[in-house]
Scaffold this motif. Structure first.
Motif, PDB file in Angstrom:
ATOM      1  N   ASP A 151      -9.515  -1.175  10.190  1.00 46.05           N
ATOM      2  CA  ASP A 151      -8.302  -0.819  11.120  1.00 46.05           C
ATOM      3  C   ASP A 151      -8.362   0.421  10.615  1.00 46.05           C
ATOM      4  OD1 ASP A 151      -5.954  -0.828  11.363  1.00 46.05           O
ATOM      5  OD2 ASP A 151      -7.150  -2.187  13.035  1.00 46.05           O
ATOM      6  N   ASP A 152      -8.526   1.552  11.315  1.00 45.61           N
ATOM      7  CA  ASP A 152      -7.362   2.799  10.590  1.00 45.61           C
ATOM      8  C   ASP A 152      -6.190   2.253  10.983  1.00 45.61           C
ATOM      9  OD1 ASP A 152     -10.214   3.891  10.578  1.00 45.61           O
ATOM     10  OD2 ASP A 152      -9.897   5.540  12.528  1.00 45.61           O
ATOM     11  N   SER A 153      -4.793   1.895  11.426  1.00 45.45           N
ATOM     12  CA  SER A 153      -3.878   1.903  11.292  1.00 45.45           C
ATOM     13  C   SER A 153      -3.533   1.149   9.869  1.00 45.45           C
ATOM     14  CB  SER A 153      -3.007   1.047  12.842  1.00 45.45           C
ATOM     15  OG  SER A 153      -2.121   0.737  12.382  1.00 45.45           O
ATOM     16  N   LYS A 154      -4.437   0.089   9.472  1.00 43.36           N
ATOM     17  CA  LYS A 154      -3.354  -0.897   8.196  1.00 43.36           C
ATOM     18  C   LYS A 154      -4.263  -0.047   7.252  1.00 43.36           C
ATOM     19  CE  LYS A 154      -4.319  -5.214  10.372  1.00 43.36           C
ATOM     20  NZ  LYS A 154      -4.974  -6.694  10.799  1.00 43.36           N
ATOM     21  N   CYS A 207      -4.483   3.307   7.195  1.00 41.68           N
ATOM     22  CA  CYS A 207      -3.625   4.513   6.900  1.00 41.68           C
ATOM     23  C   CYS A 207      -2.130   4.054   5.852  1.00 41.68           C
ATOM     24  CB  CYS A 207      -2.969   5.379   8.226  1.00 41.68           C
ATOM     25  SG  CYS A 207      -4.325   5.793   8.890  1.00 41.68           S
ATOM     26  N   THR A 208      -1.406   2.469   7.082  1.00 40.66           N
ATOM     27  CA  THR A 208      -0.940   2.492   6.227  1.00 40.66           C
ATOM     28  C   THR A 208      -0.806   2.185   4.817  1.00 40.66           C
ATOM     29  OG1 THR A 208       0.371   1.162   7.940  1.00 40.66           O
ATOM     30  CG2 THR A 208       1.553  -0.063   5.848  1.00 40.66           C
ATOM     31  N   LEU A 232      -9.135   9.672   6.933  1.00 45.25           N
ATOM     32  CA  LEU A 232      -7.964   9.075   7.161  1.00 45.25           C
ATOM     33  C   LEU A 232      -6.707  10.242   6.847  1.00 45.25           C
ATOM     34  CD1 LEU A 232      -8.317   5.765   7.508  1.00 45.25           C
ATOM     35  CD2 LEU A 232      -8.092   6.858   9.134  1.00 45.25           C
ATOM     36  N   GLU A 238       1.901  13.719   8.123  1.00 45.68           N
ATOM     37  CA  GLU A 238       2.685  12.468   7.457  1.00 45.68           C
ATOM     38  C   GLU A 238       2.884  12.666   6.031  1.00 45.68           C
ATOM     39  OE1 GLU A 238      -0.031   9.497   8.791  1.00 45.68           O
ATOM     40  OE2 GLU A 238       1.061   9.381  11.626  1.00 45.68           O
TER      41      GLU A 238
END
Length: 216
Positions: free
Chosen positions: A17-20, A22-23, A57, A66
């Motif tokens: 999962d890209d969102s996870k 990135c976090t 990423l 970011e």
């Protein structure tokens, strides 16, 4: 500077999962507060995010503003953005400077205390041990008892001291007999030399005749 290792991840397989992902990457960069390459980040995260995905990423996060980054040789390095509101106030900086000055002023005193403590420790280490002191005390007690016993015998009259006249008489006798012995020894030496020089008798035969077992 070698990369700092992150805490071991409990992830058993790479995050897809890209969102996870990135976090995780962002939190790591912010917590470390230093630049890393994609390879270093992936390795330090124990491949929770693969190197290829980390590289992709990071570039996307950089383009979105970011994170910060720049080219370093043949690769890019990235780091977390600094919070401009997190800077210290003049008052906080003044307090920090005062603390540093106070600690610096305390250094000479601490060094003197350390030297004094080291000297005291050296003295303690060179002092006799408890066992050695105990043995010394026992030896002194034994010597004290021996002297007290000798003193008791003298006080009870069990041993009479020699008076001065008697001592001088004995010493005179000893000196007289010593002179006689020395004179006889010289006389024998002269006589023996004469006999040996004449060739009439040998030394071994002479001593055997006189019953001498050793040097006169």
């Amino acid at each position: 500077m070698p990369p700092r290792k992150a805490a071991a991840s409990t992830t058993t397989k790479p995050i897809t999962d890209d969102s996870k992902a990135c976090t995780i990457i962002l939190n790591y960069l912010v917590s470390q507060n230093r630049p890393y390459s994609a390879t270093e980040i992936s390795s330090n995260l124990h491949n929770a995010v693969t190197k290829a995905r980390t590289d992709k990423l990071l570039k996307e996060m950089f383009e979105r503003g970011e994170i910060a980054g720049k080219a370093s040789g043949k690769q890019w390095v990235f780091w977390g953005l600094q919070d401009p509101n997190a800077t210290s106030t003049p008052e906080e900086l003044a307090q920090a400077d005062a603390l540093i000055a106070s600690l610096r002023d305390a250094i000479p005193t601490l060094k003197a205390d350390l030297k004094s403590a080291s000297s005291a420790l050296s003295t303690l280490r060179s002092a006799p041990t408890t066992d050695a002191l105990r043995e010394a005390v026992q030896a002194l007690e034994s010597e004290k008892q021996d002297k007290e016993e000798r003193l008791r015998v003298l006080r009870e009259g069990g041993s009479k001291p020699i008076d001065v006249d008697e001592r001088e008489r004995v010493e005179g006798e000893w000196r007289r007999w010593k002179r006689a012995r020395d004179a006889r020894k010289r006389a024998y030496g002269e006589l023996e030399a004469m006999l040996l020089d004449s060739g009439v008798i040998g030394k071994e035969a002479l001593w055997d005749m006189l019953g001498i077992d050793g040097p006169a």
